[in-house]
Design a protein around this motif. Structure first.
Motif, PDB file in Angstrom:
ATOM      1  N   PHE A 150      29.628  45.137  13.119  1.00 13.69           N
ATOM      2  CA  PHE A 150      30.604  46.138  13.547  1.00 13.69           C
ATOM      3  C   PHE A 150      30.543  47.369  12.650  1.00 13.69           C
ATOM      4  N   LEU A 151      30.445  47.162  11.346  1.00 16.17           N
ATOM      5  CA  LEU A 151      30.325  48.290  10.430  1.00 16.17           C
ATOM      6  C   LEU A 151      29.067  49.099  10.710  1.00 16.17           C
ATOM      7  N   ILE A 152      27.962  48.396  10.970  1.00 13.83           N
ATOM      8  CA  ILE A 152      26.699  49.085  11.233  1.00 13.83           C
ATOM      9  C   ILE A 152      26.761  49.846  12.547  1.00 13.83           C
ATOM     10  N   ALA A 153      27.376  49.258  13.564  1.00 12.62           N
ATOM     11  CA  ALA A 153      27.522  49.967  14.839  1.00 12.62           C
ATOM     12  C   ALA A 153      28.326  51.247  14.653  1.00 12.62           C
ATOM     13  N   ASP A 154      29.396  51.186  13.869  1.00 15.02           N
ATOM     14  CA  ASP A 154      30.206  52.379  13.605  1.00 15.02           C
ATOM     15  C   ASP A 154      29.405  53.439  12.867  1.00 15.02           C
ATOM     16  N   MET A 155      28.604  53.021  11.896  1.00  8.65           N
ATOM     17  CA  MET A 155      27.815  53.993  11.131  1.00  8.65           C
ATOM     18  C   MET A 155      26.758  54.661  12.006  1.00  8.65           C
ATOM     19  N   MET A 156      26.110  53.897  12.863  1.00  5.86           N
ATOM     20  CA  MET A 156      25.096  54.486  13.741  1.00  5.86           C
ATOM     21  C   MET A 156      25.720  55.476  14.718  1.00  5.86           C
ATOM     22  N   LYS A 157      26.919  55.160  15.185  1.00  6.37           N
ATOM     23  CA  LYS A 157      27.628  56.111  16.059  1.00  6.37           C
ATOM     24  C   LYS A 157      28.023  57.360  15.291  1.00  6.37           C
ATOM     25  N   ARG A 158      28.432  57.182  14.034  1.00  3.34           N
ATOM     26  CA  ARG A 158      28.896  58.316  13.238  1.00  3.34           C
ATOM     27  C   ARG A 158      27.787  59.341  13.019  1.00  3.34           C
ATOM     28  N   VAL A 159      26.539  58.867  12.876  1.00  9.57           N
ATOM     29  CA  VAL A 159      25.431  59.807  12.678  1.00  9.57           C
ATOM     30  C   VAL A 159      24.730  60.145  13.990  1.00  9.57           C
ATOM     31  N   GLY A 160      25.261  59.649  15.109  1.00  8.36           N
ATOM     32  CA  GLY A 160      24.736  60.015  16.422  1.00  8.36           C
ATOM     33  C   GLY A 160      23.373  59.451  16.727  1.00  8.36           C
ATOM     34  N   ARG A 161      23.069  58.233  16.227  1.00  6.85           N
ATOM     35  CA  ARG A 161      21.774  57.612  16.494  1.00  6.85           C
ATOM     36  C   ARG A 161      21.951  56.412  17.417  1.00  6.85           C
ATOM     37  N   PRO A 162      21.480  56.496  18.673  1.00  4.98           N
ATOM     38  CA  PRO A 162      21.569  55.332  19.565  1.00  4.98           C
ATOM     39  C   PRO A 162      20.861  54.139  18.950  1.00  4.98           C
ATOM     40  N   ALA A 163      21.473  52.972  19.041  1.00  2.00           N
ATOM     41  CA  ALA A 163      20.904  51.801  18.370  1.00  2.00           C
ATOM     42  C   ALA A 163      21.109  50.549  19.200  1.00  2.00           C
ATOM     43  N   ARG A 164      20.130  49.648  19.114  1.00  2.00           N
ATOM     44  CA  ARG A 164      20.274  48.283  19.603  1.00  2.00           C
ATOM     45  C   ARG A 164      20.411  47.405  18.374  1.00  2.00           C
ATOM     46  N   ILE A 165      21.482  46.664  18.282  1.00  2.00           N
ATOM     47  CA  ILE A 165      21.761  45.860  17.092  1.00  2.00           C
ATOM     48  C   ILE A 165      21.455  44.398  17.400  1.00  2.00           C
ATOM     49  N   LEU A 166      20.565  43.803  16.611  1.00  2.00           N
ATOM     50  CA  LEU A 166      20.261  42.379  16.703  1.00  2.00           C
ATOM     51  C   LEU A 166      21.002  41.679  15.580  1.00  2.00           C
ATOM     52  N   SER A 167      21.958  40.851  15.939  1.00  2.00           N
ATOM     53  CA  SER A 167      22.853  40.216  14.979  1.00  2.00           C
ATOM     54  C   SER A 167      22.340  38.818  14.634  1.00  2.00           C
ATOM     55  N   GLU A 168      21.970  38.622  13.366  1.00  2.00           N
ATOM     56  CA  GLU A 168      21.454  37.333  12.914  1.00  2.00           C
ATOM     57  C   GLU A 168      22.611  36.406  12.521  1.00  2.00           C
ATOM     58  N   PRO A 169      22.598  35.161  12.966  1.00  2.00           N
ATOM     59  CA  PRO A 169      23.661  34.223  12.576  1.00  2.00           C
ATOM     60  C   PRO A 169      23.546  33.755  11.139  1.00  2.00           C
ATOM     61  N   CYS A 170      22.377  33.943  10.517  1.00  2.00           N
ATOM     62  CA  CYS A 170      22.161  33.579   9.114  1.00  2.00           C
ATOM     63  C   CYS A 170      20.956  34.360   8.615  1.00  2.00           C
ATOM     64  N   GLY A 171      20.829  34.491   7.309  1.00  2.00           N
ATOM     65  CA  GLY A 171      19.699  35.205   6.740  1.00  2.00           C
ATOM     66  C   GLY A 171      18.442  34.351   6.731  1.00  2.00           C
ATOM     67  N   ARG A 172      17.331  34.889   7.225  1.00  2.00           N
ATOM     68  CA  ARG A 172      16.048  34.183   7.219  1.00  2.00           C
ATOM     69  C   ARG A 172      14.920  35.068   6.702  1.00  2.00           C
ATOM     70  N   ASN A 173      15.266  36.075   5.902  1.00  2.63           N
ATOM     71  CA  ASN A 173      14.309  36.969   5.280  1.00  2.63           C
ATOM     72  C   ASN A 173      13.682  37.910   6.321  1.00  2.63           C
ATOM     73  N   THR A 174      12.701  38.710   5.873  1.00  4.11           N
ATOM     74  CA  THR A 174      12.263  39.833   6.701  1.00  4.11           C
ATOM     75  C   THR A 174      11.274  39.470   7.806  1.00  4.11           C
ATOM     76  N   ALA A 175      10.472  38.419   7.635  1.00  9.22           N
ATOM     77  CA  ALA A 175       9.479  38.092   8.672  1.00  9.22           C
ATOM     78  C   ALA A 175      10.149  37.666   9.983  1.00  9.22           C
ATOM     79  N   PRO A 176      11.110  36.730   9.982  1.00  5.16           N
ATOM     80  CA  PRO A 176      11.809  36.429  11.236  1.00  5.16           C
ATOM     81  C   PRO A 176      12.575  37.632  11.790  1.00  5.16           C
ATOM     82  N   ALA A 177      13.150  38.446  10.914  1.00 10.87           N
ATOM     83  CA  ALA A 177      13.877  39.627  11.391  1.00 10.87           C
ATOM     84  C   ALA A 177      12.947  40.557  12.157  1.00 10.87           C
ATOM     85  N   LEU A 178      11.765  40.815  11.604  1.00 13.19           N
ATOM     86  CA  LEU A 178      10.809  41.677  12.300  1.00 13.19           C
ATOM     87  C   LEU A 178      10.293  41.011  13.569  1.00 13.19           C
ATOM     88  N   THR A 179      10.173  39.698  13.570  1.00 12.07           N
ATOM     89  CA  THR A 179       9.654  38.999  14.746  1.00 12.07           C
ATOM     90  C   THR A 179      10.608  39.118  15.935  1.00 12.07           C
TER      91      THR A 179
END
Length: 507
Positions: free
Chosen positions: A91-120
């Motif tokens: 929610f905080l990230i969605a608000d920040m992206m709106k504040r700077v006027g950058r359309p965004a698709r937010i992928l919400s992770e249920p837990c941290g799994r480091n950067t390789a799964p995030a990029l995948t």
């Protein structure tokens, strides 16, 4: 938003379009423990404005805007930015992206799994959203870095996109200016080809003597953590090198559900993502690229004043300083101090006759550390966590999708909070097993549900919520609602909340 199945990673890479769309991807996970006490688990460094008025996330989103044009694409060939983050920050990230006027698709992770799964999962989403082009060039960057020269950054990205178009996985390397032990290093071939070097190997954070050798050799670069690669190429590499990671990411992406309010939020499937191996981009793929003869690894140099903002010493390095080398933020006075950094969130900091010291003040914690020991701040964080201290998780002022609350005072069986509810927002319909609540409206208008009764309260009016009573607080007005809440009871923890209805999809 639907989680469409991307092409299988084991199949040959196909390009239906000679110019796939350019897809910026921001990796916004991580806690940044070395920047405690400002960076906390629920409010990590990427959400902080440590250097300028913009947060690190907002600055990242701004410098990624328009990257498609850097490689000759039309403006329409750039997709909305993908931001991968933890569900507690969406929610905080969605608000920040709106504040700077950058359309965004937010992928919400249920837990941290480091950067390789995030990029995948980001690559899967990019292919699903690419339409007829059936592919996308991913421009992947962490959300918590600083770049002083945005023009030079964009030039490097433009070169990297050209090499990624040809099927390479490209990383941006920074020429080291000092033997840093907090960075990873990359060795690359000496001969450049169209502004890029062939990758030879990735090296983890070295000890000081080895770092000195790397810098002296002239063959190594700092690893910026910025990558440019076609989505189909990345999925093929992960599918071959990390098949279990690919399988679990695909299952998690397919099980994803749109956010509670719709819009561009996809909540990644929990069960499969929890089962996914946790690994970094470097470990999972980049260090093993030599085993994939049909995928080249390339390095494009970046000379753009890059910093990973990984410690308080890094903040001091890039901050504006006075004649004595002191950097300050907030209410700070220096007298006979040299080469110090002081950051105040409210109270006055006075540094007298000290040298090479970092002082950071927040409402509930103060850090004092020698600049040569800033990497050890993480040890203090671990100690606080082992003692179950709340200072690791949240600030005293906690942001929520509906507004924020500030814990003003507390004792054995009571707690006092200042609660601010944004116009049109509402807290969940909830109840507590162990505490009662008294609410006093000090600004705005409140709509209060208490059991079967719904009432409107104005300034200076109050109400009482008994233990075990279903209740809700709403702001029906056009200005922020501010109340003082006094909790009383045997247990006052935040986990004593049973939600029955919630506008933000929280359980």
């Amino acid at each position: 938003m639907q989680a469409t199945v991307p092409a299988l990673a084991g199949t040959a890479v196909r390009r239906r379009s000679p110019m796939p769309v350019v897809q910026p991807v921001i990796l916004a996970g991580g806690a940044g423990t070395r920047l405690w006490p400002l960076s906390r688990e629920q409010y990590p460094k990427q959400l902080l404005n440590l250097i300028a008025e913009d947060t690190l996330l907002e600055a990242t989103a701004n410098r990624l805007a328009g990257v498609a044009a850097l490689a000759g694409r039309e403006p329409g060939a750039e997709a909305p930015q993908i931001v991968v983050c933890g569900e507690e920050h969406r929610f905080l990230i969605a608000d920040m992206m709106k504040r700077v006027g950058r359309p965004a698709r937010i992928l919400s992770e249920p837990c941290g799994r480091n950067t390789a799964p995030a990029l995948t999962v980001a690559a899967m989403h990019a292919i699903a959203a690419a339409g007829d082009s059936a592919d996308a060039v991913l421009v992947v960057t962490p959300a918590d870095h600083s770049v002083a020269d945005v023009g030079a950054f964009r030039l490097a990205i433009g070169k990297a996109i050209q090499h990624a178009d040809g099927g390479a996985i490209v990383t941006l390397g920074v020429k080291p200016v000092a033997p840093e032990t907090g960075f990873g290093y990359i060795r690359a071939a000496r001969r450049a080809h169209r502004g890029a070097y062939t990758l030879e190997r990735f090296v983890e954070k070295p000890h000081l003597e080895l770092a000195k050798h790397y810098v002296a050799s002239g063959e190594f670069w700092w690893n910026s953590g910025i990558f440019v690669v076609r989505a189909s190429v990345w999925l093929k590499a992960v599918g071959q090198l990390q098949p279990e990671m690919y399988r679990q990411c695909l299952a998690a992406y397919q099980a994803g559900e749109p956010g509670a309010n719709g819009g561009d939020v996809l909540n990644i499937g929990k069960e499969a993502f929890h089962a996914c191996p946790s690994d970094s981009i470097d470990y999972a793929v980049m260090e093993k690229l030599e085993t994939l003869p049909d995928i080249a690894g390339m390095l494009v140099p970046m000379d753009a004043g890059w910093s990973d903002v990984g410690s308080w010493a890094a903040i001091w390095d890039i901050a504006s300083k006075d004649a004595a080398g002191n950097a300050a933020r907030g209410r700070v006075l220096f007298d006979g101090a040299t080469s110090c950094l002081a950051h105040s969130e409210g109270r006055l900091i006075a540094c007298v006759g000290v040298q090479d010291v970092v002082v950071v003040e927040t409402a509930d914690a103060v850090l004092v550390v020698d600049k040569s020991h800033v990497q050890d701040v993480k040890n203090i964080v671990q100690r606080i966590r082992s003692e179950h201290g709340h200072e690791v998780v949240n600030h005293r002022k906690v942001r929520r999708p509906w507004g924020c609350y500030d814990s003003i005072d507390h004792g054995d069986r009571f707690q006092v909070k200042r609660i601010v509810v944004e116009p049109g927002a509402s807290l969940s319909l909830q109840m507590h097993y162990h505490r009662a609540e008294h609410w006093v409206v000090v600004r705005g208008t409140a709509r209060v549900t208490c059991g079967e009764t719904i009432s409107i309260l104005s300034e200076n009016q109050s109400t009482y919520i008994p233990i075990g009573t279903l209740h809700r607080l709403e702001n029906p007005g056009k200005t922020p609602l501010e109340i003082i809440e006094v909790q009383s009871g045997a247990y006052l923890g935040e986990d004593d909340i049973v939600r029955f209805e919630d506008n933000y999809g929280r359980k």
